[in-house]
Scaffold this active site. Structure first.
Site, short mmCIF file in Angstrom:
data_model
loop_
_atom_site.label_atom_id
_atom_site.label_comp_id
_atom_site.label_asym_id
_atom_site.label_seq_id
_atom_site.Cartn_x
_atom_site.Cartn_y
_atom_site.Cartn_z
N VAL A 26 -5.96 5.24 3.67
CA VAL A 26 -5.19 5.82 4.78
C VAL A 26 -3.73 5.86 4.37
CG1 VAL A 26 -4.70 5.70 7.25
CG2 VAL A 26 -6.81 4.70 6.36
N PHE A 61 -4.74 0.73 3.15
CA PHE A 61 -3.72 1.36 4.00
C PHE A 61 -2.38 1.42 3.27
CE2 PHE A 61 -6.65 -0.61 6.99
CZ PHE A 61 -6.78 0.33 8.01
N ASP A 62 -1.69 2.56 3.41
CA ASP A 62 -0.26 2.59 3.11
C ASP A 62 0.43 1.84 4.26
OD1 ASP A 62 2.28 3.41 2.04
OD2 ASP A 62 2.35 4.91 3.62
N LYS A 63 1.64 1.35 4.04
CA LYS A 63 2.33 0.62 5.11
C LYS A 63 3.18 1.54 5.97
CE LYS A 63 6.21 -1.72 4.56
NZ LYS A 63 7.10 -1.30 5.67
#
Length: 655
Positions: free
Chosen positions: A546, A344-346
């Site tokens: 994501v 995941f990107d944050k």
């Protein structure tokens, strides 16, 4: 598939980019009309034959173009087989069966090619990040120059609130820069000029507070930038190159299909040709041998096989769309079900993507409301993004408004802000600002501030009358649905969930702990994210990524399945992604993974049904144990079963 796609869109777009789909639909319409005329009217068969002929034209048009291209190169594939089967059916008078074969096959192809040119669009979207021109300083003059004409050591002037045109180092002025398009950092970053630019180290070794990237957005102050990279070498250009390289790689499914066609089609053609001469060794006429050969050709035509995957894909994609999820093609739909690791990107993905006030702690004689009012009066006069976030949240939380009591506001780059409030000095900022103003910070206050910093907050001290009176902190908070979403992902078998962020490691660790991630990797630039994805692929084979920003594009393109957050996502993330959560709801992720698994199961069932029927019909028709009517009945029956099985996906219930 790609070759067929190119043929469908290479100079034959009579009705626009969806011509192939319209032709398939017209084939079906004329087939239906002709069939109704033949079966339920007293009209001449010539009229029905005209309808079938028109259906043949629309159904075979793109297939013939593609098959002829392959034949010229000495190749025979399923396109050729379908044309031969339809022609054979027409030759023995089975017009309806031939037209139906063409309709189903052309419809399957058209639907597969409906969403296309993804790589081209993603590269175009990336290219649009940078401005087209830059203001170059030449003596006392400013000259508007195309970014391609920029030279190393040129000095460009970047006006407030405009995009920066080149990678370089600031040589004059200070400002706040929004680096989210490149690094994914949630907070705008304070940048200031580098005094000595004579003996510069390599670009990557220059202190980040002096460096700017092409495509990032300048804040409220004008700056001058020394160009250190040509446009073709800029960070944005590297992103374009990464995406284009990854997007041109063929999927394993494509290669498998090509291998299958290479042996299956020539084998069927050889078998049919041999059966035409069966009368030489079997006691039957040439007409009977020809009939048998054409029956085998129809039986061996992989119509159900051709439609088995597209029909399931279409149903799966349509079902996902009902819940606001866009899935771009069958490969993504199939692969997503095999994923056990998600990166995941944050910012904007697991978090809201904007700073929010998290703490306001009185430390002196002020109570909480008084401290809030003091901070509001000062921050309300600042244009800094953090100041705006603090002021807005204070007004909402404490139901107060500014009374314009603060004056002499002075923003100090990289430290904070000072002002006069009720004839006394106010300082809001980091420890460096306090120390430079000779304000004492107690050990207890330092511990409280460090605790906030360690937990991912951006913390600021508040001083009034040369004494610390409070602490204020802001943070890009996790989405409210993030915790529950990650729990559901774990429940459906996702073993590893990893955050990749451009933010500080402390911020990443804090968020990861709050929402239940497996691990967090911080301080990552786009190329670092690509390296992280490569490492994960080596370990786990297939992974999903994501993301929501341009900086995620190369890593997303490299991942097995890339998933973009819709409303929060950049154009390039959406174009590069295989799956887009259009309503920006991360909670749709468990649903779409479960749907993918069900789709894959149905695709396997469909392939088993279609190959099973072909495997049964071919030997039966070779032995002459059935006629073309029975062969077509079984053949088309399997196609109907396959389509109905695929349509079950439309009723799939969200978990």
């Amino acid at each position: 598939m790609k070759d067929h796609q190119d043929g469908a869109h290479g100079g034959h777009q009579f009705l626009g980019k969806n011509t192939e789909l319209y032709f398939a639909v017209l084939c079906g319409v004329f087939l239906l009309v002709a069939f109704l005329i033949e079966m339920f009217s007293q009209l001449s068969f010539a009229l029905a034959l005209t309808g079938y002929s028109i259906a043949y034209f629309f159904g075979a048009y793109f297939i013939v173009i593609e098959a002829s291209k392959k034949i010229i190169k000495g190749g025979f594939d399923i396109d050729f087989l379908m044309i031969a089967a339809a022609a054979g059916a027409a030759y023995i008078g089975s017009w309806a069966e031939g037209a139906l074969l063409l309709f189903l096959f052309s419809l399957g192809h058209a639907l597969e090619h409906y969403a296309m040119n993804k790589a081209k669009k993603s590269i175009e979207a990336l290219g649009n990040l940078s401005p087209k021109t830059a203001l170059v300083k030449k003596g006392d003059q400013l000259e508007d120059v195309a970014i391609e004409a920029l030279q190393l050591k040129d000095i460009i002037v970047v006006k407030p609130n405009t995009k920066i045109a080149a990678d370089g180092v600031i040589v004059s002025g200070s400002s706040t820069v929004n680096q989210a398009p490149i690094t994914g950092e949630s907070m705008p970053v304070d940048k200031t000029y580098l005094q000595d630019t004579k003996d510069l180290p390599s670009f990557i070794d220059i202190d980040k507070k002096h460096v700017v990237f092409a495509g990032t957005i300048n804040g409220d102050h004008s700056i001058e930038v020394l160009v250190l990279k040509l446009t073709k070498d800029s960070t944005v250009s590297r992103l374009v190159k990464m995406v284009s390289e990854v997007e041109t790689q063929k999927s394993p499914t494509q290669r498998l299909t090509k291998k299958f066609e290479k042996w299956y089609v020539p084998l069927v053609i050889l078998l049919v040709v041999l059966l035409c001469f069966a009368y030489l060794v079997v006691d039957e006429t040439f007409s009977e041998s020809l009939y048998r050969a054409i029956t085998v050709l129809v039986a061996a035509s992989p119509c159900a096989l051709a439609i088995s995957t597209p029909s399931a894909v279409l149903s799966g994609v349509a079902r996902a769309a009902q819940d606001g999820v866009l899935i771009k093609g069958g490969r993504a739909l199939e692969d997503l079900g095999e994923i056990t690791t998600i990166a995941f990107d944050k910012t904007g993905t697991l978090t809201e993507g904007k700073p929010k006030l998290t703490n306001i702690l009185p430390l002196g004689n002020f109570d909480e409301v008084e401290l809030a009012r003091l901070v509001l009066e000062v921050e309300n006069l600042s244009n800094h993004p953090l100041a705006k976030a603090i002021a807005s949240d204070l007004k909402t939380k404490y139901k107060i408004d500014s009374q314009n009591k603060a004056t002499n506001v002075n923003a100090i780059q990289g430290k904070g802000i000072t002002a006069t409030y009720e004839n006394h000095k106010v300082s809001i900022g980091n420890a460096t600002l306090m120390e430079s103003s000779e304000i004492t910070i107690s050990e207890k206050t330092r511990l409280e501030m460090n605790a906030l910093l360690k937990n991912g907050h951006t913390a600021m001290l508040v001083a009034y009358k040369q004494e610390i009176v409070g602490l204020v902190s802001v943070m890009d908070l996790p989405r409210k649905t993030a915790v529950d979403t990650l729990k559901r992902l774990k429940a459906i078998g996702i073993k590893r969930m990893i955050m990749l962020t451009g933010d500080h490691q402390n911020v990443g660790d804090a968020i990861a702990k709050q929402i239940g991630l497996t691990e967090a990797k911080g301080n990552l630039l786009p190329e670092d994210k690509v390296d992280a994805i490569k490492t994960l692929i080596k370990r786990d084979k297939k992974i999903a990524m994501v993301g929501d920003g341009v900086n995620d594009a190369p890593a997303m393109a490299l991942s097995t399945v890339s998933i973009a957050m819709g409303a929060a996502g950049s154009d390039v993330a959406l174009e590069t992604a295989d799956v887009a959560l259009m309503s920006d709801k991360i909670e749709n992720l468990p649903f779409v993974i479960s749907l993918s698994r069900e789709s894959k199961r149905i695709i396997k069932q469909n392939i088993a049904i279609s190959l099973g029927v072909v495997g049964l019909l071919v030997p039966v028709t070779i032995l002459g144990l059935t006629n073309i009517g029975v062969a077509v009945a079984f053949h088309e029956g399997s196609t109907i079963v396959v389509v109905l099985n695929a349509l079950r996906l439309l009723r799939y219930k969200s978990i």
